[in-house]
Design a protein around this motif. Structure first.
Motif, short mmCIF file in Angstrom:
data_model
loop_
_atom_site.label_atom_id
_atom_site.label_comp_id
_atom_site.label_asym_id
_atom_site.label_seq_id
_atom_site.Cartn_x
_atom_site.Cartn_y
_atom_site.Cartn_z
N HIS A 1 -8.73 -12.65 5.91
CA HIS A 1 -7.68 -12.35 6.46
C HIS A 1 -6.94 -11.10 5.86
N ILE A 2 -6.92 -10.98 4.46
CA ILE A 2 -6.11 -9.94 4.02
C ILE A 2 -7.14 -8.72 3.94
N VAL A 3 -8.41 -8.74 3.99
CA VAL A 3 -9.34 -7.60 3.95
C VAL A 3 -8.97 -6.94 5.12
N ALA A 4 -8.88 -7.57 6.43
CA ALA A 4 -8.84 -7.21 7.77
C ALA A 4 -7.43 -6.12 7.81
N MET A 5 -6.34 -6.54 6.73
CA MET A 5 -5.11 -5.91 6.84
C MET A 5 -5.30 -4.63 6.14
N LEU A 6 -6.38 -4.42 5.07
CA LEU A 6 -6.34 -3.31 3.99
C LEU A 6 -6.08 -2.10 4.46
N PRO A 7 -7.07 -1.49 5.52
CA PRO A 7 -6.70 -0.19 6.14
C PRO A 7 -5.38 0.32 6.28
N LEU A 8 -4.86 -0.41 7.36
CA LEU A 8 -3.55 -0.29 7.87
C LEU A 8 -2.31 -0.45 6.69
N GLY A 9 -2.52 -1.66 5.77
CA GLY A 9 -1.69 -1.70 4.76
C GLY A 9 -1.99 -0.67 3.77
N SER A 10 -3.12 0.00 3.23
CA SER A 10 -3.21 1.21 2.62
C SER A 10 -2.34 2.12 2.85
N LEU A 11 -2.54 2.56 4.44
CA LEU A 11 -1.74 3.67 5.01
C LEU A 11 -0.18 3.72 4.62
N ILE A 12 0.37 2.26 5.21
CA ILE A 12 1.39 2.40 5.07
C ILE A 12 2.01 2.34 3.37
N THR A 13 1.21 1.62 2.50
CA THR A 13 1.60 1.70 1.13
C THR A 13 1.52 3.37 0.44
N CYS A 14 0.53 3.91 1.10
CA CYS A 14 0.38 5.15 0.56
C CYS A 14 1.59 6.20 1.08
N VAL A 15 1.77 6.01 2.34
CA VAL A 15 2.92 6.82 2.74
C VAL A 15 4.25 6.82 1.99
N PHE A 16 4.57 5.48 1.83
CA PHE A 16 5.83 5.01 1.15
C PHE A 16 5.75 5.57 -0.42
N LEU A 17 5.03 5.17 -1.08
CA LEU A 17 4.77 5.43 -2.44
C LEU A 17 4.60 6.87 -2.93
N PHE A 18 3.59 7.64 -2.05
CA PHE A 18 3.25 8.93 -2.61
C PHE A 18 4.27 9.83 -2.21
N THR A 19 5.13 9.33 -0.93
CA THR A 19 6.24 10.14 -0.49
C THR A 19 7.16 10.00 -1.55
N SER A 20 7.49 8.91 -2.13
CA SER A 20 8.68 8.69 -3.08
C SER A 20 8.12 9.25 -4.43
N VAL A 21 6.75 9.21 -4.83
CA VAL A 21 6.48 10.00 -6.27
C VAL A 21 6.85 11.46 -6.02
N LEU A 22 6.32 12.13 -4.70
CA LEU A 22 6.66 13.34 -4.68
C LEU A 22 8.22 13.93 -4.65
N ALA A 23 9.00 12.94 -3.87
CA ALA A 23 10.41 13.27 -3.98
C ALA A 23 10.84 13.37 -5.62
N TYR A 24 10.42 12.30 -6.25
CA TYR A 24 11.00 12.16 -7.68
C TYR A 24 10.57 13.44 -8.21
N LYS A 25 9.38 13.67 -8.25
CA LYS A 25 8.77 14.86 -9.03
C LYS A 25 9.26 16.24 -8.54
N LYS A 26 9.78 16.19 -7.26
CA LYS A 26 10.40 17.71 -6.69
C LYS A 26 11.92 17.43 -7.53
N MET A 27 12.52 16.48 -7.34
CA MET A 27 13.72 16.50 -8.10
C MET A 27 13.74 16.81 -9.56
#
Lengths: 153, 152
Positions: free
Chosen positions: B115-141
């Motif tokens: 049941h977790i496996v079925a959530m992986l594609p969307l879950g990864s998308l959401i996690t990536c968007v949040f985390l990499f946007t945050s890393v980018l914001a931090y590095k820019k700053m």
């Protein structure tokens, strides 16, 4: 691609790494134990044997030590009777402290540390598997003289 | 390259914020190990930009999707893994980036409950968007701040 590593060597490195990854899956299928599978081993095989990522192979002993000990940390925390979020938080803090103490920057050890908590691993086969596969990864780096290439650069 | 230990703290803060948000939203899949490894390594990089953040999120989400699809479509784990690895090799060649974690991702379905496996594609998308946007914001700053220090 690095000019020091020829196309042919890269091809062979890919074939060896992918064979190694398939061997891990085959072992798990034959022993009917999915806790043997460590996804991060696939990432480490490619990064260390094909890309020869400098930051990952510079300290060969830590290729074995860092992920193995973080796996033990995660495994131990998972046995505690606390909530899932508590386990993940505690594991993350302990992992960072540990990497700080041994002065390692081996990112994949974060994954091997978190995996037992996230998948709720309870079998010793998980720990044994981390030991065996990271040991082979380290041997591969030492045997094929991947570090020498690094020093020459 | 020297290890910057302050990024360990930044990493912890970032992941705890993300876990807190997921907890508030009642979302169960906050911690996906391969993504966390890439986030940690990106924080350590001296240079980081939007193009890299986008490519990292793209290849990780595609690898999660391919891994999940092949896991449900093919009964043989060995065959599925072989195809996964070849497809990842092609994917990274096309996008032109080296992200070793992409090879780890397709193996996650073998260790997670279905049941977790079925959530992986969307879950990864959401996690990536949040985390990499945050890393980018931090590095820019961070880059902005160091430029200011140099000007003084």
């Amino acid at each position: 691609m690095d000019s020091t590593v020829s196309k042919k060597v890269t091809m062979i490195s890919y074939i060896i790494s992918i064979t190694f990854i398939i061997a891990m899956i085959t072992a798990s299928v034959m022993l009917k134990d999915h806790e043997i599978i460590l996804p991060e081993v696939a990432a480490m095989a490619i990064a260390m044997w094909v890309y020869r990522e400098a930051g990952w192979i510079r300290q060969p002993s830590k290729i074995f030590l860092a992920p193995s000990i973080t796996a033990v940390i995660g495994f131990a925390v998972n046995q505690l009777h606390i909530s899932y979020l508590g386990k993940v938080s505690l594991t993350l803090i302990l992992l960072m402290l540990f990497l700080r103490i041994i002065q390692s920057n081996l990112g994949p050890s974060i994954a091997t540390g978190l995996l037992p908590v996230v998948t709720n691993a309870n079998e010793w086969s998980f720990i044994i598997s981390v030991f065996i596969f990271t040991f082979i990864l380290m041997l591969g780096v030492l045997k094929f003289g991947l570090i020498k290439d690094l020093k020459r650069k | 390259m020297k290890i910057q230990y302050k990024y360990m703290l930044v990493f912890l803060v970032l992941i705890f914020v993300w876990m807190g948000l997921c907890w508030l939203a009642g979302y169960p899949l906050a911690v996906i190990p391969p993504i966390l490894v890439v986030v940690y390594e990106s924080l350590q990089k001296p240079m980081y930009n939007g193009k890299m953040a986008f490519k990292q999120g793209l290849v990780l989400t595609i690898s999660a999707t391919v891994g999940t699809l092949l896991y449900f479509a093919i009964d043989s784990w060995i065959l599925a893994t072989l195809l996964d690895m070849i497809l990842m090799l092609i994917l990274l060649r096309i996008v032109g980036i080296r992200v070793p974690a992409v090879y780890a991702f397709p193996l996650l379905p073998f260790v997670f409950p279905d049941h977790i496996v079925a959530m992986l594609p969307l879950g990864s998308l959401i996690t990536c968007v949040f985390l990499f946007t945050s890393v980018l914001a931090y590095k820019k700053m961070e880059m902005k701040r160091s430029r200011k220090v140099m000007q003084m």
